[in-house]
Design a protein around this motif. Structure first.
Motif, PDB file in Angstrom:
ATOM      1  N   THR A  74       0.812  -1.217   0.000  1.00  0.00           N
ATOM      2  CA  THR A  74       0.000   0.000   0.000  1.00  0.00           C
ATOM      3  C   THR A  74       0.848   1.271   0.000  1.00  0.00           C
ATOM      4  O   THR A  74       0.307   2.360   0.097  1.00  0.00           O
ATOM      5  N   ARG A  75       2.143   1.139  -0.094  1.00  0.00           N
ATOM      6  CA  ARG A  75       3.038   2.305  -0.032  1.00  0.00           C
ATOM      7  C   ARG A  75       2.749   3.105   1.247  1.00  0.00           C
ATOM      8  O   ARG A  75       2.541   4.314   1.221  1.00  0.00           O
ATOM      9  N   ALA A  76       2.768   2.400   2.369  1.00  0.00           N
ATOM     10  CA  ALA A  76       2.348   2.985   3.641  1.00  0.00           C
ATOM     11  C   ALA A  76       3.349   4.011   4.157  1.00  0.00           C
ATOM     12  O   ALA A  76       4.507   4.044   3.739  1.00  0.00           O
ATOM     13  N   SER A  77       2.881   4.819   5.090  1.00  0.00           N
ATOM     14  CA  SER A  77       3.815   5.707   5.784  1.00  0.00           C
ATOM     15  C   SER A  77       3.396   5.819   7.237  1.00  0.00           C
ATOM     16  O   SER A  77       3.291   4.802   7.908  1.00  0.00           O
ATOM     17  N   GLY A 128       3.152  -0.270  -3.586  1.00  0.00           N
ATOM     18  CA  GLY A 128       1.902   0.438  -3.864  1.00  0.00           C
ATOM     19  C   GLY A 128       1.039  -0.244  -4.911  1.00  0.00           C
ATOM     20  O   GLY A 128       0.018   0.304  -5.298  1.00  0.00           O
ATOM     21  N   CYS A 133      -5.773  11.812  -3.672  1.00  0.00           N
ATOM     22  CA  CYS A 133      -6.900  11.256  -2.912  1.00  0.00           C
ATOM     23  C   CYS A 133      -6.422  10.317  -1.816  1.00  0.00           C
ATOM     24  O   CYS A 133      -7.160  10.038  -0.879  1.00  0.00           O
ATOM     25  N   THR A 134      -5.207   9.833  -1.927  1.00  0.00           N
ATOM     26  CA  THR A 134      -4.704   8.904  -0.910  1.00  0.00           C
ATOM     27  C   THR A 134      -3.221   9.114  -0.649  1.00  0.00           C
ATOM     28  O   THR A 134      -2.393   8.905  -1.542  1.00  0.00           O
ATOM     29  N   GLY A 135      -2.904   9.543   0.561  1.00  0.00           N
ATOM     30  CA  GLY A 135      -1.504   9.755   0.929  1.00  0.00           C
ATOM     31  C   GLY A 135      -0.802   8.472   1.304  1.00  0.00           C
ATOM     32  O   GLY A 135       0.401   8.334   1.083  1.00  0.00           O
ATOM     33  N   GLU A 136      -1.576   7.503   1.872  1.00  0.00           N
ATOM     34  CA  GLU A 136      -0.886   6.339   2.424  1.00  0.00           C
ATOM     35  C   GLU A 136      -1.738   5.088   2.555  1.00  0.00           C
ATOM     36  O   GLU A 136      -1.194   4.030   2.858  1.00  0.00           O
ATOM     37  N   HIS A 137      -3.030   5.165   2.340  1.00  0.00           N
ATOM     38  CA  HIS A 137      -3.874   3.976   2.536  1.00  0.00           C
ATOM     39  C   HIS A 137      -4.012   3.123   1.280  1.00  0.00           C
ATOM     40  O   HIS A 137      -4.317   1.941   1.372  1.00  0.00           O
ATOM     41  N   GLY A 138      -3.822   3.741   0.126  1.00  0.00           N
ATOM     42  CA  GLY A 138      -4.014   3.018  -1.125  1.00  0.00           C
ATOM     43  C   GLY A 138      -5.409   3.242  -1.690  1.00  0.00           C
ATOM     44  O   GLY A 138      -6.279   3.847  -1.052  1.00  0.00           O
ATOM     45  N   VAL A 139      -5.604   2.733  -2.894  1.00  0.00           N
ATOM     46  CA  VAL A 139      -6.858   2.932  -3.614  1.00  0.00           C
ATOM     47  C   VAL A 139      -7.875   1.857  -3.233  1.00  0.00           C
ATOM     48  O   VAL A 139      -9.013   2.153  -2.873  1.00  0.00           O
TER      49      VAL A 139
END
Lengths: 474, 474
Positions: B161-164, B212, B427-433
């Motif tokens: 999810t390309r988390a942060s 991601g 629309c999404t900084g870190e949660h994913g689509v």
């Protein structure tokens, strides 16, 4: 890894695809004078700083807008002819050579800084803007763009090769500093990737896919970059060491301690001598680290003291400080001109540059064995390195009339790359694969990963027109 | 952007692809007890923290090795059945739901830290290792892994999810902190992307392509991460403000000045109240920044003084310091539990989380209008934010028996996303689509870029078996 093979510096003409007269006519009709078939122009766009030769492109388009690029790609695509984006021609790996013929799209006239968002520390530029031009244009904002390959490269070219340079140890590479792109795809469509937000999880990371794709997936027509506040305090220092090993051990310990050093460049004693001769400097002709510290005045002092302490343990001399901006510029210009200083030390030579990068703990192992081999070979060379990142460059200075030197240099490079890969490193830290490292890429990434790259290439560029014959064979 | 439409929380069963009995037999034969078709197990793997419902997967494989994953994918691929990787189930966006049926591959037993290279500040882990487990296992090295989404997520899921999280303002996201991957592709082949070198220009950036990609291109089976020296000094402080705007303006100025703050989290007064109730804290129930400074003792002091000065200009109170590690842990645990505190404040509620991220200069514009709209709606909500990155989350707390609340929340979210996109954000900084933001992705990236993502997906996963139905429709 396969046995070393000398890579021919001459790409056979038989690889050339036909460029129909109808295409040239259509391009001339669309672009007028901005489509040139003059041999001098074609030859200038058919070479770069690599040691390869190939026939020049059939024509050069001077694009002035995204629409120009899209129109050129659409016309070229109709005829399934290769298209090669051209910035300033500073590639070291043969990226700009028309190895399969085709059309060069020169984007150097697309050189506008489109917007500066000082409040967000971002800037959007056209691909022909060079790194020095960008810094000149934003210098009144108190901000700067740190990525600095040796040449005054174009931002488009730097994006295409995932470039870095001396500041990368602190500020990262193009991978970390490009936020968003506009790209003309292989079908001539214009797309945008990314936003100005600092982070995003919105779908596949097309921005990073294009960064480092060497023009093989599309033509970059706009780049949004991160920029940084000029540090409150900057200090630069030189430190001479009794040996390369002492210098390298100092760097390893500095990085492992987490000192946020902004630049730490190794220059070996050969290269210091060349730089002295070229730039009329009186540097001590020993292995040297050229360092820069950025931060608050207290932070800079603290960093420098820590590194001086480490250096002293390894026999490093007292730091010599470049305290004025002019002195600093003089030193860094000398560093950036090391390549040209080296070339001048053996007039008429051609250069093969290496570009391995290894995990920092393996830097000494990788570097010292390679120095011993280079010394034993008798080939003159320079050696500089962005050693804080584990990246360094040998430049073998070859007599073009002595083909055995090229064979020796390729063997040295092969041994170096094999060593770097065995130590968990990469064959190219910042120059890209181009023509020169296609074999090494398979050794490094494995056939499966390279096949995945090919699959992506075929899907996004089914006619194989975008800078074909680079990175991998299809 | 199209008119807001409420997204159904029920994914119709008709989307389900058939899972042949022969496949289940083959999986049972290969995995024995580690292939479960028990309804409780399937249901546990058929949901996540999102508010969507879908029928569960037909079976769950508990993989213990890369070979297990490859074998499962190969079998599943033969039958063209979907496969969904599962870590700990903490996705907020429906990533784990078997919307087209298929098989869940649970990698939570692949939870070994495979190697720690303290000298290079890298670690290689299996995908089921959680972020807290990793930090526990490396704590004796003096190093840490900074990425911290709220949940104790798996490293595989964080990669997907390309988390942060809270430390990203200083240390970056998964995009910057994953160096290399091992991946099982859609055909069941094992490939490696990247090396342990800090930078590389070797071909397409497959590592970043997988980060991601939400399980839609392959299953991550090994992750090499950057880790960091524990800072010499750490201090954490709380600062209360008369308004959200005052807090946000403080953050904007802090970032614009280039203060290397390690964490700066906004918690609004509603959420402080929820956190106080949940964690038995006595925090002042006003908009608050929770900050952390990392560096040398002098550097930390300098940073904190600068930020205190800025905060005071905007009416912020004196910093309250958390000076012991225990106090810091208590505060950050409270922050990480804000989600659970909020859920508990409205028992039985379901949550819709927003995740917009905008350029820092637009943060106040984006946030304040959205707060006004949320207040006007009457829907209870929490509001927290990684505001140093321009990223914040509303969590609308919905009564599952009041469908009109969901419609209102979706309208609020739609207005928020529209605003963020208009301001140059995501629309999404870190949660994913996942399932929830598929429409927003098209608005954000444009049809051309999403088509390019689809083209890549089709090329790398021609049977559309890897977590199908997420990110975009095919």
């Amino acid at each position: 890894m396969n046995a070393p093979t000398a890579i021919s510096h001459l790409v056979p003409e038989s690889h050339q695809r036909e460029v129909p007269a109808a295409l040239i006519d259509a391009l001339k009709s669309r672009f007028g004078d901005r489509c040139s078939t003059a041999m001098a122009v074609r030859e200038q766009h058919g070479r770069d700083e690599s040691s390869f030769d190939a026939p020049p492109p059939a024509a050069v388009i001077f694009a002035e807008s995204t629409e120009d690029v899209a129109a050129a790609v659409k016309l070229v695509s109709e005829h399934a002819v290769p298209v090669i984006p051209f910035g300033v021609g500073s590639s070291l790996e043969g990226h700009l050579l028309a190895v399969q013929g085709g059309i060069s799209i020169d984007v150097s006239r697309m050189n506008k800084v489109l917007s500066v968002n000082a409040e967000d520390l971002t800037v959007t530029v056209q691909p022909g803007v060079t790194r020095k031009q960008l810094n000149e244009e934003i210098k009144n904002t108190g901000l700067f763009f740190p990525i600095d390959p040796g040449a005054d490269a174009s931002i488009g070219g730097m994006t295409a090769t995932r470039a870095s340079g001396t500041n990368a140890v602190r500020y990262g590479t193009m991978r970390e500093n490009v936020l968003a792109l506009e790209v003309v795809t292989a079908s001539g469509e214009v797309i945008r990737t990314g936003t100005r937000a600092k982070k995003s999880s919105a779908g596949y990371d097309l921005t990073r896919l294009f960064i480092g794709s060497e023009g093989t997936l599309g033509v970059v027509t706009e780049v949004t970059l991160r920029i940084y506040p000029l540090p409150e305090a900057v200090s630069a220092a030189i430190c001479s060491f009794p040996s390369i090993e002492a210098a390298v051990r100092t760097v390893i310990q500095t990085i492992q301690l987490g000192v946020p050093i902004a630049r730490v460049e190794l220059i070996d004693h050969h290269t210091v001598r060349m730089v002295n001769a070229y730039a009329k400097l009186g540097l001590r002709e020993e292995a040297m680290l050229l360092m820069e510290f950025h931060g608050s005045p207290a932070g800079v002092k603290e960093q420098a003291e820590t590194v001086q302490e480490i250096a002293s343990e390894f026999g490093g001399k007292a730091f010599e400080w470049a305290s004025t901006p002019e002195e600093r510029t003089r030193l860094w210009t000398a560093r950036h001109n090391a390549y040209f200083a080296a070339v001048q030390s053996r007039p008429g030579c051609r250069v093969i540059s290496t570009d391995t990068c290894v995990p920092i703990s393996r830097l000494a192992d990788c570097l010292l064995d390679s120095v011993a081999e280079a010394d034993a070979s008798g080939i003159p060379y320079f050696l500089v390195g962005h050693v804080g990142d584990g990246n360094f460059h040998f430049g073998y200075l070859l007599d073009p009339n002595a083909p055995e030197e090229r064979i020796t240099a390729e063997k040295l490079n092969h041994a170096l790359v094999s060593r770097a890969l065995a130590l968990g490193g990469t064959c190219t830290g910042e120059h890209g694969v181009g023509l020169h490292k296609m074999g090494f890429l398979v050794d490094e990434a494995g056939a499966g990963a390279v096949d995945m790259m090919r699959t992506i290439k075929r899907a996004l560029d089914p006619k194989n027109i975008m800078n074909p014959g680079k990175i991998f064979s299809l």
